[in-house]
Motif scaffolding. Structure first.
Motif, PDB file in Angstrom:
ATOM      1  N   MET A 103       0.818  -1.209   0.000  1.00  0.00           N
ATOM      2  CA  MET A 103       0.000   0.000   0.000  1.00  0.00           C
ATOM      3  C   MET A 103       0.860   1.271   0.000  1.00  0.00           C
ATOM      4  O   MET A 103       0.512   2.265  -0.618  1.00  0.00           O
ATOM      5  CB  MET A 103      -0.937  -0.036   1.212  1.00  0.00           C
ATOM      6  N   ALA A 104       2.001   1.210   0.709  1.00  0.00           N
ATOM      7  CA  ALA A 104       2.865   2.392   0.792  1.00  0.00           C
ATOM      8  C   ALA A 104       3.440   2.747  -0.573  1.00  0.00           C
ATOM      9  O   ALA A 104       3.587   3.931  -0.894  1.00  0.00           O
ATOM     10  CB  ALA A 104       3.984   2.157   1.795  1.00  0.00           C
ATOM     11  N   TRP A 105       3.758   1.738  -1.388  1.00  0.00           N
ATOM     12  CA  TRP A 105       4.310   2.002  -2.718  1.00  0.00           C
ATOM     13  C   TRP A 105       3.258   2.622  -3.626  1.00  0.00           C
ATOM     14  O   TRP A 105       3.571   3.486  -4.443  1.00  0.00           O
ATOM     15  CB  TRP A 105       4.887   0.733  -3.318  1.00  0.00           C
ATOM     16  N   ILE A 106       2.015   2.197  -3.471  1.00  0.00           N
ATOM     17  CA  ILE A 106       0.917   2.799  -4.241  1.00  0.00           C
ATOM     18  C   ILE A 106       0.715   4.242  -3.794  1.00  0.00           C
ATOM     19  O   ILE A 106       0.507   5.132  -4.616  1.00  0.00           O
ATOM     20  CB  ILE A 106      -0.375   1.971  -4.090  1.00  0.00           C
ATOM     21  N   ALA A 107       0.801   4.482  -2.487  1.00  0.00           N
ATOM     22  CA  ALA A 107       0.678   5.849  -1.969  1.00  0.00           C
ATOM     23  C   ALA A 107       1.796   6.732  -2.511  1.00  0.00           C
ATOM     24  O   ALA A 107       1.566   7.897  -2.860  1.00  0.00           O
ATOM     25  CB  ALA A 107       0.702   5.844  -0.443  1.00  0.00           C
ATOM     26  N   LEU A 108       2.990   6.181  -2.634  1.00  0.00           N
ATOM     27  CA  LEU A 108       4.113   6.939  -3.181  1.00  0.00           C
ATOM     28  C   LEU A 108       3.879   7.275  -4.654  1.00  0.00           C
ATOM     29  O   LEU A 108       4.134   8.394  -5.094  1.00  0.00           O
ATOM     30  CB  LEU A 108       5.396   6.133  -3.013  1.00  0.00           C
ATOM     31  N   LEU A 109       3.353   6.339  -5.397  1.00  0.00           N
ATOM     32  CA  LEU A 109       3.009   6.577  -6.801  1.00  0.00           C
ATOM     33  C   LEU A 109       1.923   7.651  -6.918  1.00  0.00           C
ATOM     34  O   LEU A 109       2.021   8.567  -7.733  1.00  0.00           O
ATOM     35  CB  LEU A 109       2.557   5.277  -7.463  1.00  0.00           C
ATOM     36  N   LEU A 110       0.898   7.551  -6.086  1.00  0.00           N
ATOM     37  CA  LEU A 110      -0.180   8.548  -6.104  1.00  0.00           C
ATOM     38  C   LEU A 110       0.339   9.931  -5.696  1.00  0.00           C
ATOM     39  O   LEU A 110      -0.105  10.944  -6.238  1.00  0.00           O
ATOM     40  CB  LEU A 110      -1.323   8.108  -5.186  1.00  0.00           C
TER      41      LEU A 110
ATOM     42  N   ARG B  38       5.592   6.682   6.304  1.00  0.00           N
ATOM     43  CA  ARG B  38       5.421   5.839   7.490  1.00  0.00           C
ATOM     44  C   ARG B  38       6.000   4.445   7.282  1.00  0.00           C
ATOM     45  O   ARG B  38       6.404   3.794   8.250  1.00  0.00           O
ATOM     46  CB  ARG B  38       3.947   5.709   7.846  1.00  0.00           C
ATOM     47  N   TYR B  39       5.995   3.956   6.044  1.00  0.00           N
ATOM     48  CA  TYR B  39       6.336   2.557   5.793  1.00  0.00           C
ATOM     49  C   TYR B  39       7.563   2.355   4.918  1.00  0.00           C
ATOM     50  O   TYR B  39       8.103   1.253   4.867  1.00  0.00           O
ATOM     51  CB  TYR B  39       5.145   1.845   5.151  1.00  0.00           C
ATOM     52  N   VAL B  40       7.998   3.367   4.209  1.00  0.00           N
ATOM     53  CA  VAL B  40       9.163   3.270   3.332  1.00  0.00           C
ATOM     54  C   VAL B  40      10.251   4.146   3.952  1.00  0.00           C
ATOM     55  O   VAL B  40       9.951   5.238   4.443  1.00  0.00           O
ATOM     56  CB  VAL B  40       8.808   3.767   1.903  1.00  0.00           C
ATOM     57  N   PRO B  41      11.502   3.678   3.953  1.00  0.00           N
ATOM     58  CA  PRO B  41      12.566   4.532   4.491  1.00  0.00           C
ATOM     59  C   PRO B  41      12.523   5.917   3.841  1.00  0.00           C
ATOM     60  O   PRO B  41      12.304   6.048   2.636  1.00  0.00           O
ATOM     61  CB  PRO B  41      13.842   3.776   4.119  1.00  0.00           C
ATOM     62  N   LEU B  42      12.740   6.935   4.648  1.00  0.00           N
ATOM     63  CA  LEU B  42      12.553   8.321   4.216  1.00  0.00           C
ATOM     64  C   LEU B  42      13.380   8.676   2.986  1.00  0.00           C
ATOM     65  O   LEU B  42      12.861   9.264   2.041  1.00  0.00           O
ATOM     66  CB  LEU B  42      12.883   9.268   5.375  1.00  0.00           C
ATOM     67  N   THR B  43      14.651   8.326   2.982  1.00  0.00           N
ATOM     68  CA  THR B  43      15.485   8.683   1.832  1.00  0.00           C
ATOM     69  C   THR B  43      15.044   7.959   0.572  1.00  0.00           C
ATOM     70  O   THR B  43      15.046   8.538  -0.514  1.00  0.00           O
ATOM     71  CB  THR B  43      16.970   8.378   2.113  1.00  0.00           C
ATOM     72  N   THR B  44      14.642   6.718   0.703  1.00  0.00           N
ATOM     73  CA  THR B  44      14.145   5.957  -0.449  1.00  0.00           C
ATOM     74  C   THR B  44      12.851   6.562  -0.957  1.00  0.00           C
ATOM     75  O   THR B  44      12.691   6.791  -2.159  1.00  0.00           O
ATOM     76  CB  THR B  44      13.924   4.487  -0.065  1.00  0.00           C
ATOM     77  N   ALA B  45      11.928   6.833  -0.048  1.00  0.00           N
ATOM     78  CA  ALA B  45      10.627   7.387  -0.448  1.00  0.00           C
ATOM     79  C   ALA B  45      10.792   8.749  -1.107  1.00  0.00           C
ATOM     80  O   ALA B  45      10.168   9.024  -2.146  1.00  0.00           O
ATOM     81  CB  ALA B  45       9.710   7.492   0.772  1.00  0.00           C
ATOM     82  N   PHE B  46      11.627   9.604  -0.534  1.00  0.00           N
ATOM     83  CA  PHE B  46      11.795  10.939  -1.104  1.00  0.00           C
ATOM     84  C   PHE B  46      12.452  10.866  -2.478  1.00  0.00           C
ATOM     85  O   PHE B  46      12.055  11.569  -3.409  1.00  0.00           O
ATOM     86  CB  PHE B  46      12.611  11.839  -0.163  1.00  0.00           C
ATOM     87  N   GLY B  47      13.454  10.010  -2.612  1.00  0.00           N
ATOM     88  CA  GLY B  47      14.111   9.837  -3.907  1.00  0.00           C
ATOM     89  C   GLY B  47      13.159   9.305  -4.966  1.00  0.00           C
ATOM     90  O   GLY B  47      13.126   9.793  -6.100  1.00  0.00           O
ATOM     91  N   LEU B  48      12.365   8.318  -4.604  1.00  0.00           N
ATOM     92  CA  LEU B  48      11.401   7.757  -5.551  1.00  0.00           C
ATOM     93  C   LEU B  48      10.316   8.760  -5.911  1.00  0.00           C
ATOM     94  O   LEU B  48       9.904   8.853  -7.070  1.00  0.00           O
ATOM     95  CB  LEU B  48      10.766   6.490  -4.969  1.00  0.00           C
ATOM     96  N   TRP B  49       9.853   9.508  -4.931  1.00  0.00           N
ATOM     97  CA  TRP B  49       8.816  10.520  -5.189  1.00  0.00           C
ATOM     98  C   TRP B  49       9.337  11.587  -6.142  1.00  0.00           C
ATOM     99  O   TRP B  49       8.664  11.961  -7.099  1.00  0.00           O
ATOM    100  CB  TRP B  49       8.380  11.124  -3.854  1.00  0.00           C
TER     101      TRP B  49
ATOM    102  N   LEU C 160      16.055   1.096  -6.198  1.00  0.00           N
ATOM    103  CA  LEU C 160      15.762   1.531  -4.817  1.00  0.00           C
ATOM    104  C   LEU C 160      14.669   0.690  -4.185  1.00  0.00           C
ATOM    105  O   LEU C 160      14.735   0.352  -3.005  1.00  0.00           O
ATOM    106  CB  LEU C 160      15.376   3.009  -4.807  1.00  0.00           C
ATOM    107  N   LYS C 161      13.676   0.331  -4.954  1.00  0.00           N
ATOM    108  CA  LYS C 161      12.589  -0.496  -4.420  1.00  0.00           C
ATOM    109  C   LYS C 161      13.123  -1.885  -4.042  1.00  0.00           C
ATOM    110  O   LYS C 161      12.799  -2.416  -2.989  1.00  0.00           O
ATOM    111  CB  LYS C 161      11.447  -0.623  -5.414  1.00  0.00           C
ATOM    112  N   LEU C 162      13.962  -2.458  -4.912  1.00  0.00           N
ATOM    113  CA  LEU C 162      14.494  -3.785  -4.640  1.00  0.00           C
ATOM    114  C   LEU C 162      15.490  -3.779  -3.482  1.00  0.00           C
ATOM    115  O   LEU C 162      15.583  -4.762  -2.731  1.00  0.00           O
ATOM    116  CB  LEU C 162      15.148  -4.344  -5.904  1.00  0.00           C
ATOM    117  N   ALA C 163      16.229  -2.693  -3.329  1.00  0.00           N
ATOM    118  CA  ALA C 163      17.254  -2.625  -2.283  1.00  0.00           C
ATOM    119  C   ALA C 163      16.714  -2.175  -0.941  1.00  0.00           C
ATOM    120  O   ALA C 163      17.389  -2.323   0.088  1.00  0.00           O
ATOM    121  CB  ALA C 163      18.367  -1.675  -2.722  1.00  0.00           C
ATOM    122  N   ALA C 164      15.499  -1.636  -0.922  1.00  0.00           N
ATOM    123  CA  ALA C 164      14.945  -1.110   0.334  1.00  0.00           C
ATOM    124  C   ALA C 164      14.655  -2.250   1.304  1.00  0.00           C
ATOM    125  O   ALA C 164      14.177  -3.317   0.909  1.00  0.00           O
ATOM    126  CB  ALA C 164      13.651  -0.333   0.051  1.00  0.00           C
ATOM    127  N   PRO C 165      14.955  -2.024   2.573  1.00  0.00           N
ATOM    128  CA  PRO C 165      14.619  -3.060   3.570  1.00  0.00           C
ATOM    129  C   PRO C 165      13.111  -3.200   3.687  1.00  0.00           C
ATOM    130  O   PRO C 165      12.366  -2.236   3.544  1.00  0.00           O
ATOM    131  CB  PRO C 165      15.225  -2.523   4.866  1.00  0.00           C
TER     132      PRO C 165
END
Length: 115
Positions: A1-8, A60-71, A109-114
């Motif tokens: 769900m967090a990845w969909i939220a990031l896409l949205l 909340r669910y994706v590491p901050l640096t990963t989420a910000f970079g992907l966004w 980044l998605k594959l490497a994220a914990p």
């Protein structure tokens, strides 16, 4: 769900960017309010709030640096796609190459994220 939220969130940021570009805030300030002017300003507000909402969920669910970079990268890809597909902006193979690198980085980044 967090990845969909990031896409949205990236989609909402793209909409917000274009609504900011085309909204006539000067007309709104001078009280020359028409439906197209009001519509773009409301789209700006709604897409901005939706962007923050979805980004908050992702953070909340994706590491901050990963989420910000992907966004950020996702927003750049969506803006370039919108420019080419809807605004008929020119593009080059160099741009396509570098957008492709962004796509590879997003997947990496998605594959490497914990988990």
């Amino acid at each position: 769900m967090a990845w969909i939220a990031l896409l949205l969130a990236a989609v909402c940021q793209t909409v917000w960017t274009y609504s900011l570009k085309y909204a006539d805030f000067g007309a709104l300030v001078s009280l020359r309010i028409t439906l197209p002017i009001l519509g773009l300003v409301l789209l700006n507000i709604v897409s901005g709030l939706a962007n923050v909402y979805f980004l908050n969920i992702a953070f909340r669910y994706v590491p901050l640096t990963t989420a910000f970079g992907l966004w950020t990268a996702g927003t750049l890809v969506f803006i370039k796609l919108a420019d080419v597909l809807f605004l008929k902006a020119p593009w080059s193979f160099a741009e396509l190459f570098f957008v492709g690198l962004l796509a590879v980085a997003i997947v990496g980044l998605k594959l490497a994220a914990p988990n």
